[in-house]
Motif scaffolding. Sequence first.
Motif, PDB file in Angstrom:
ATOM      1  N   ARG A  18       0.833  -1.248   0.199  1.00  0.00           N
ATOM      2  CA  ARG A  18       0.093  -0.117   0.050  1.00  0.00           C
ATOM      3  C   ARG A  18       0.916   1.258   0.082  1.00  0.00           C
ATOM      4  N   PHE A  19       1.872   1.279   0.687  1.00  0.00           N
ATOM      5  CA  PHE A  19       2.885   2.315   0.784  1.00  0.00           C
ATOM      6  C   PHE A  19       3.399   2.638  -0.492  1.00  0.00           C
ATOM      7  N   LEU A  20       4.006   1.597  -1.012  1.00  0.00           N
ATOM      8  CA  LEU A  20       4.612   1.777  -2.480  1.00  0.00           C
ATOM      9  C   LEU A  20       3.655   2.250  -3.692  1.00  0.00           C
ATOM     10  N   SER A  21       2.390   1.630  -3.343  1.00  0.00           N
ATOM     11  CA  SER A  21       1.221   2.386  -4.507  1.00  0.00           C
ATOM     12  C   SER A  21       1.142   3.786  -4.378  1.00  0.00           C
ATOM     13  N   HIS A  22       1.493   4.377  -3.205  1.00  0.00           N
ATOM     14  CA  HIS A  22       1.490   5.750  -3.122  1.00  0.00           C
ATOM     15  C   HIS A  22       2.717   6.538  -3.202  1.00  0.00           C
ATOM     16  N   ALA A  23       3.778   5.875  -2.909  1.00  0.00           N
ATOM     17  CA  ALA A  23       5.082   6.325  -3.104  1.00  0.00           C
ATOM     18  C   ALA A  23       5.675   6.473  -4.190  1.00  0.00           C
ATOM     19  N   VAL A  24       5.440   5.592  -5.096  1.00  0.00           N
ATOM     20  CA  VAL A  24       5.975   5.825  -6.341  1.00  0.00           C
ATOM     21  C   VAL A  24       5.394   6.867  -7.268  1.00  0.00           C
ATOM     22  N   PRO A  25       4.058   7.189  -7.285  1.00  0.00           N
ATOM     23  CA  PRO A  25       3.666   8.165  -7.845  1.00  0.00           C
ATOM     24  C   PRO A  25       3.815   9.486  -7.159  1.00  0.00           C
ATOM     25  N   HIS A  38      16.498  18.235  -7.891  1.00  0.00           N
ATOM     26  CA  HIS A  38      16.830  16.609  -8.029  1.00  0.00           C
ATOM     27  C   HIS A  38      16.038  15.839  -7.047  1.00  0.00           C
ATOM     28  N   ALA A  39      15.910  14.509  -7.604  1.00  0.00           N
ATOM     29  CA  ALA A  39      15.226  13.728  -6.653  1.00  0.00           C
ATOM     30  C   ALA A  39      15.609  12.276  -6.884  1.00  0.00           C
ATOM     31  N   GLU A  40      15.922  11.521  -5.909  1.00  0.00           N
ATOM     32  CA  GLU A  40      16.586  10.293  -5.823  1.00  0.00           C
ATOM     33  C   GLU A  40      15.922   9.685  -4.707  1.00  0.00           C
ATOM     34  N   ARG A  41      15.889   8.163  -4.733  1.00  0.00           N
ATOM     35  CA  ARG A  41      15.498   7.208  -3.710  1.00  0.00           C
ATOM     36  C   ARG A  41      16.516   6.018  -3.623  1.00  0.00           C
ATOM     37  N   PHE A  42      16.527   5.544  -2.316  1.00  0.00           N
ATOM     38  CA  PHE A  42      17.381   4.375  -1.977  1.00  0.00           C
ATOM     39  C   PHE A  42      16.429   3.626  -0.778  1.00  0.00           C
ATOM     40  N   THR A  43      17.103   2.610  -0.507  1.00  0.00           N
ATOM     41  CA  THR A  43      16.529   1.719   0.597  1.00  0.00           C
ATOM     42  C   THR A  43      17.816   1.517   1.466  1.00  0.00           C
ATOM     43  N   HIS A  44      17.535   1.366   2.676  1.00  0.00           N
ATOM     44  CA  HIS A  44      18.670   1.094   3.859  1.00  0.00           C
ATOM     45  C   HIS A  44      17.879   0.377   5.157  1.00  0.00           C
ATOM     46  N   GLY A  46      15.672  -1.610   5.555  1.00  0.00           N
ATOM     47  CA  GLY A  46      14.140  -1.658   5.737  1.00  0.00           C
ATOM     48  C   GLY A  46      13.428  -0.293   5.452  1.00  0.00           C
ATOM     49  N   TYR A  47      14.058   0.650   5.398  1.00  0.00           N
ATOM     50  CA  TYR A  47      13.692   2.097   5.380  1.00  0.00           C
ATOM     51  C   TYR A  47      13.714   2.463   3.731  1.00  0.00           C
ATOM     52  N   TYR A  48      12.629   3.188   3.264  1.00  0.00           N
ATOM     53  CA  TYR A  48      12.623   3.859   1.833  1.00  0.00           C
ATOM     54  C   TYR A  48      12.883   5.177   1.960  1.00  0.00           C
ATOM     55  N   HIS A  49      14.037   5.563   1.512  1.00  0.00           N
ATOM     56  CA  HIS A  49      14.506   6.850   1.768  1.00  0.00           C
ATOM     57  C   HIS A  49      14.353   7.604   0.352  1.00  0.00           C
ATOM     58  N   THR A  50      14.140   9.070   0.468  1.00  0.00           N
ATOM     59  CA  THR A  50      14.321   9.891  -0.636  1.00  0.00           C
ATOM     60  C   THR A  50      15.003  11.136  -0.388  1.00  0.00           C
ATOM     61  N   ILE A  51      15.619  11.792  -1.340  1.00  0.00           N
ATOM     62  CA  ILE A  51      16.613  12.920  -1.091  1.00  0.00           C
ATOM     63  C   ILE A  51      16.088  13.831  -2.168  1.00  0.00           C
ATOM     64  N   THR A  52      15.467  14.835  -2.047  1.00  0.00           N
ATOM     65  CA  THR A  52      14.925  16.064  -2.975  1.00  0.00           C
ATOM     66  C   THR A  52      15.641  17.360  -2.747  1.00  0.00           C
ATOM     67  N   ALA A  53      15.725  18.013  -3.856  1.00  0.00           N
ATOM     68  CA  ALA A  53      16.499  19.344  -3.754  1.00  0.00           C
ATOM     69  C   ALA A  53      15.360  20.306  -4.451  1.00  0.00           C
ATOM     70  N   TRP A  54      15.389  21.164  -3.659  1.00  0.00           N
ATOM     71  CA  TRP A  54      14.153  22.321  -4.226  1.00  0.00           C
ATOM     72  C   TRP A  54      14.884  23.568  -4.143  1.00  0.00           C
ATOM     73  N   ALA A  68      -1.960  14.979  -3.152  1.00  0.00           N
ATOM     74  CA  ALA A  68      -1.656  13.867  -3.212  1.00  0.00           C
ATOM     75  C   ALA A  68      -0.570  13.420  -1.902  1.00  0.00           C
ATOM     76  N   HIS A  69       0.177  14.557  -1.586  1.00  0.00           N
ATOM     77  CA  HIS A  69       1.078  14.407  -0.489  1.00  0.00           C
ATOM     78  C   HIS A  69       0.234  14.455   0.812  1.00  0.00           C
ATOM     79  N   GLN A  70      -0.503  15.058   0.861  1.00  0.00           N
ATOM     80  CA  GLN A  70      -1.489  15.314   2.086  1.00  0.00           C
ATOM     81  C   GLN A  70      -2.103  14.012   2.356  1.00  0.00           C
ATOM     82  N   LYS A  71      -2.737  13.364   1.080  1.00  0.00           N
ATOM     83  CA  LYS A  71      -3.309  12.047   1.318  1.00  0.00           C
ATOM     84  C   LYS A  71      -2.279  11.098   1.817  1.00  0.00           C
ATOM     85  N   ALA A  72      -1.050  10.889   1.450  1.00  0.00           N
ATOM     86  CA  ALA A  72       0.065  10.209   1.729  1.00  0.00           C
ATOM     87  C   ALA A  72       0.345  10.319   3.627  1.00  0.00           C
TER      88      ALA A  72
END
Length: 107
Positions: A18-25, A38-44, A46-54, A68-72
């Motif tokens: 369910r998490f991935l069904s929201h996280a990917v979009p 910039h946006a990247e993702r990685f796992t470590h 058991g955690y799913y991490h993102t790094i974004t630059a704004w 969409a983000h508020q729903k998550a």
Amino acid sequence: MIIAITGFKPKNFLKKIRFLSHAVPLFQLAQKSPGNIHAERFTHQGYYHTITAWESRDTMMDYVYSPAHQKAIDLYDVLGEGLTCHYRSEEIPSSKYALDYWKTNGQ
């Protein structure tokens, strides 16, 4: 620029799906959002991490407050646990630096 680092660990396999069904979009939305540099993702561990630059805090917050983000965010506690943090920087961090920063400063 503003660097945002997240880490989320789903509670179990079904919640992971369910998490991935929201996280990917959401990740794709972040990549396309105005002000995203910039946006990247990685796992470590058991955690799913993102790094974004704004470009700015305002552009980051426009994404954070998107429907969409508020729903998550509303599903956050139901699906698992995690931490987020952000800071100003002139450079995009490596995943190792981001992970160390997240472990120390995540809330």
